[in-house]
Write a protein that holds these residues in place. Structure first.
Motif, short mmCIF file in Angstrom:
data_model
loop_
_atom_site.label_atom_id
_atom_site.label_comp_id
_atom_site.label_asym_id
_atom_site.label_seq_id
_atom_site.Cartn_x
_atom_site.Cartn_y
_atom_site.Cartn_z
N VAL A 274 0.83 -1.21 0.00
CA VAL A 274 0.00 0.00 0.00
C VAL A 274 0.87 1.26 0.00
O VAL A 274 0.42 2.32 -0.41
CB VAL A 274 -0.96 0.04 1.21
CG1 VAL A 274 -2.07 -0.98 1.05
CG2 VAL A 274 -0.23 -0.20 2.52
N PHE A 275 2.12 1.14 0.46
CA PHE A 275 3.07 2.25 0.42
C PHE A 275 4.30 1.80 -0.37
O PHE A 275 4.68 0.63 -0.34
CB PHE A 275 3.54 2.65 1.83
CG PHE A 275 2.50 3.35 2.66
CD1 PHE A 275 1.34 3.85 2.11
CD2 PHE A 275 2.69 3.50 4.02
CE1 PHE A 275 0.38 4.48 2.89
CE2 PHE A 275 1.75 4.14 4.82
CZ PHE A 275 0.59 4.63 4.24
N VAL A 276 4.95 2.75 -1.06
CA VAL A 276 6.18 2.44 -1.79
C VAL A 276 7.11 3.64 -1.73
O VAL A 276 6.67 4.79 -1.72
CB VAL A 276 5.87 2.04 -3.25
CG1 VAL A 276 5.26 3.21 -4.02
CG2 VAL A 276 7.12 1.53 -3.96
N PHE A 277 8.42 3.36 -1.69
CA PHE A 277 9.43 4.42 -1.60
C PHE A 277 10.59 4.09 -2.53
O PHE A 277 11.17 3.00 -2.46
CB PHE A 277 9.94 4.55 -0.16
CG PHE A 277 11.01 5.59 0.02
CD1 PHE A 277 10.68 6.94 -0.01
CD2 PHE A 277 12.33 5.23 0.24
CE1 PHE A 277 11.67 7.91 0.16
CE2 PHE A 277 13.32 6.18 0.42
CZ PHE A 277 12.99 7.54 0.37
N ASP A 354 8.72 15.44 4.73
CA ASP A 354 8.49 15.39 3.28
C ASP A 354 7.27 14.55 2.91
O ASP A 354 6.98 14.35 1.72
CB ASP A 354 9.73 14.89 2.55
CG ASP A 354 10.10 13.44 2.91
OD1 ASP A 354 9.34 12.80 3.66
OD2 ASP A 354 11.14 12.96 2.43
N GLY A 355 6.57 13.99 3.90
CA GLY A 355 5.36 13.22 3.64
C GLY A 355 5.55 11.72 3.61
O GLY A 355 4.57 10.97 3.62
N ASN A 356 6.79 11.26 3.53
CA ASN A 356 7.05 9.82 3.52
C ASN A 356 6.89 9.23 4.91
O ASN A 356 7.11 9.89 5.92
CB ASN A 356 8.46 9.54 3.00
CG ASN A 356 8.56 9.72 1.49
OD1 ASN A 356 7.87 9.05 0.74
ND2 ASN A 356 9.42 10.64 1.06
N MET A 357 6.50 7.94 4.94
CA MET A 357 6.29 7.24 6.19
C MET A 357 7.50 6.39 6.54
O MET A 357 8.16 5.83 5.66
CB MET A 357 5.06 6.33 6.08
CG MET A 357 3.79 7.03 5.62
SD MET A 357 3.18 8.18 6.85
CE MET A 357 2.61 7.03 8.07
#
Length: 406
Positions: A274-277, A354-357
């Motif tokens: 559901v999340f990607v970086f 920066d909004g990243n988890m």
């Protein structure tokens, strides 16, 4: 006939890419799309002949192979839901799962060979809507018994197109993920677009030098490599474009040797990532990023009182989106999973400026060993069944490079 937007592209791929390689397995065996489609239709035809109860759950217990993929699609084509299992599952686990889901039969090698001789089913006869059951996947449970996570085709559909173009006949996807992990569902978006699936054999999966050789020899363009293996991986191939990683903390690693490295976060209940970086540099604790592009997923971080945390503070990640229906035959744990309209992950995270988890830790005692979720309670129960053991306590500890051990 009811249109199923998840299944239709699979049936169409058999004809659209008929002469292209679909699956490469068993040290180089190649199966083209036309042959994969023919086998799938025969499996479906054999299941229809057996007149199973409508919308049955059908366990599959085969080696990792092209036949496993054909069995999964054959079950869907026959109007049933798949229950992926491994061919080395202990007898007790097989019996529990089969009884729990009221399976009318198990597709093992013997039954598969019989089904493969049946008359092929015309896929025009297939009727299945997106809200019908598609996948029942069993994971560990704190009681020591596996719990079944139930997904519909709707869940599979909304998590099937991450970053993939409509046609990607130049994609060569290498995978080591067992079919009984939810990551096994990533095979089907590749097939829908005419890509090539490569199933790594056991010696390749566990030997990083052989993995490097395989990627170079077969021109693998996309693959998943766990953080533990990635730490010693050095790409020698000009073909490798993207490496996906995840399932445990990524520590002090980044993209190198020409490929893009993507760190992913997800769980079996969410149908994968559901999340990607996109990893741009080494991090002591690599972010898991933002919601997957074009995803309808909503999220929040909550404190222990169920209230949103302040910016930059840690909290439990909760989600809304197209996820599992819950735990099969377990309304109590399903209610715990979906509280106040949100899926509670039990994962503690923090959002960066920066909004990243960033993943911090589990809210409970669950740990990940070599990328696989392990509940210490299940291990304790197994130990206590050993003659002479009255009590056992199991706990997870952090090791070097972010790995965990029991």
């Amino acid at each position: 006939m009811t249109t199923n937007e998840y299944l239709e592209p699979l049936w169409q791929a058999f004809e659209r890419f008929a002469d292209l390689p679909a699956v490469v397995d068993k040290d180089g065996r190649v199966t083209i799309y036309r042959a994969l489609g023919e086998l799938t239709r025969r499996i479906a035809g054999g299941l229809v002949q057996r007149q199973l109860p409508e919308h049955s759950f059908v366990p599959i217990m085969l080696p990792t192979s092209m036949e496993y993929i054909a069995a999964e699609m054959g079950v869907w084509m026959a109007g049933h839901a798949i229950v992926p299992m491994g061919d080395t599952f202990p007898e007790g686990r097989v019996e529990y799962i089969s009884e729990h889901c009221d399976a009318p039969l198990i597709i093992d090698q013997k039954l598969f060979d019989e089904l493969a001789q049946a008359e092929a089913l015309d896929d025009d006869e297939v009727q299945a809507s997106l809200d019908e059951n598609a996948l029942l996947i069993y994971t560990s449970g704190s009681t020591g018994e596996p719990k079944g996570i139930l997904h519909t085709f709707d869940s599979l559909f909304y998590h099937a197109h991450k970053g993939l173009q409509e046609d990607h006949t130049d994609m060569v996807w290498g995978t080591s993920s067992p079919f009984y992990f939810v990551a096994g569902m990533s095979n089907f978006p590749v097939l829908k677009g005419g890509g090539q699936l490569h199933f790594y054999t056991g010696d390749v999966r566990f030997d990083v030098r052989k993995l490097e050789d395989y990627i170079e020899q077969y021109g693998i363009t996309h693959t998943f490599i766990s953080p533990a293996v990635l730490a010693n991986f050095h790409n020698r191939s000009a073909s490798l474009k993207v490496v996906y990683t995840g399932s445990e903390k990524l520590v002090n690693q980044c993209s190198r040797d020409g490929y893009v490295l993507l760190n992913n976060y997800g769980m079996s209940e969410t149908m994968g990532s559901v999340f990607v970086f996109k990893v741009d540099q080494p991090y002591e604790s690599t972010p898991v990023g933002r919601p997957v592009p074009n995803s309808p997923t909503e999220w929040m971080l909550l404190d222990d009182d169920g209230k949103p945390v302040a910016d930059g503070e840690e909290g439990e990640l909760v989600l809304k989106g197209h996820f599992c229906k819950g735990y099969y035959k377990d309304p109590e744990r399903t209610a715990q999973l979906f509280r106040d309209g949100w899926l509670h992950t039990n994962d503690i995270m923090r959002q960066l400026p920066d909004g990243n988890m960033v993943y911090v830790n589990r809210k409970d005692w669950m740990v990940k060993i070599n990328g696989q979720r392990v509940e210490p309670g299940e291990v304790e129960n197994a130990m206590k069944r050993i003659e002479g053991v009255r009590q056992a306590i199991v706990k997870g500890f952090d090791g070097k490079a972010g790995s965990q051990f029991l």
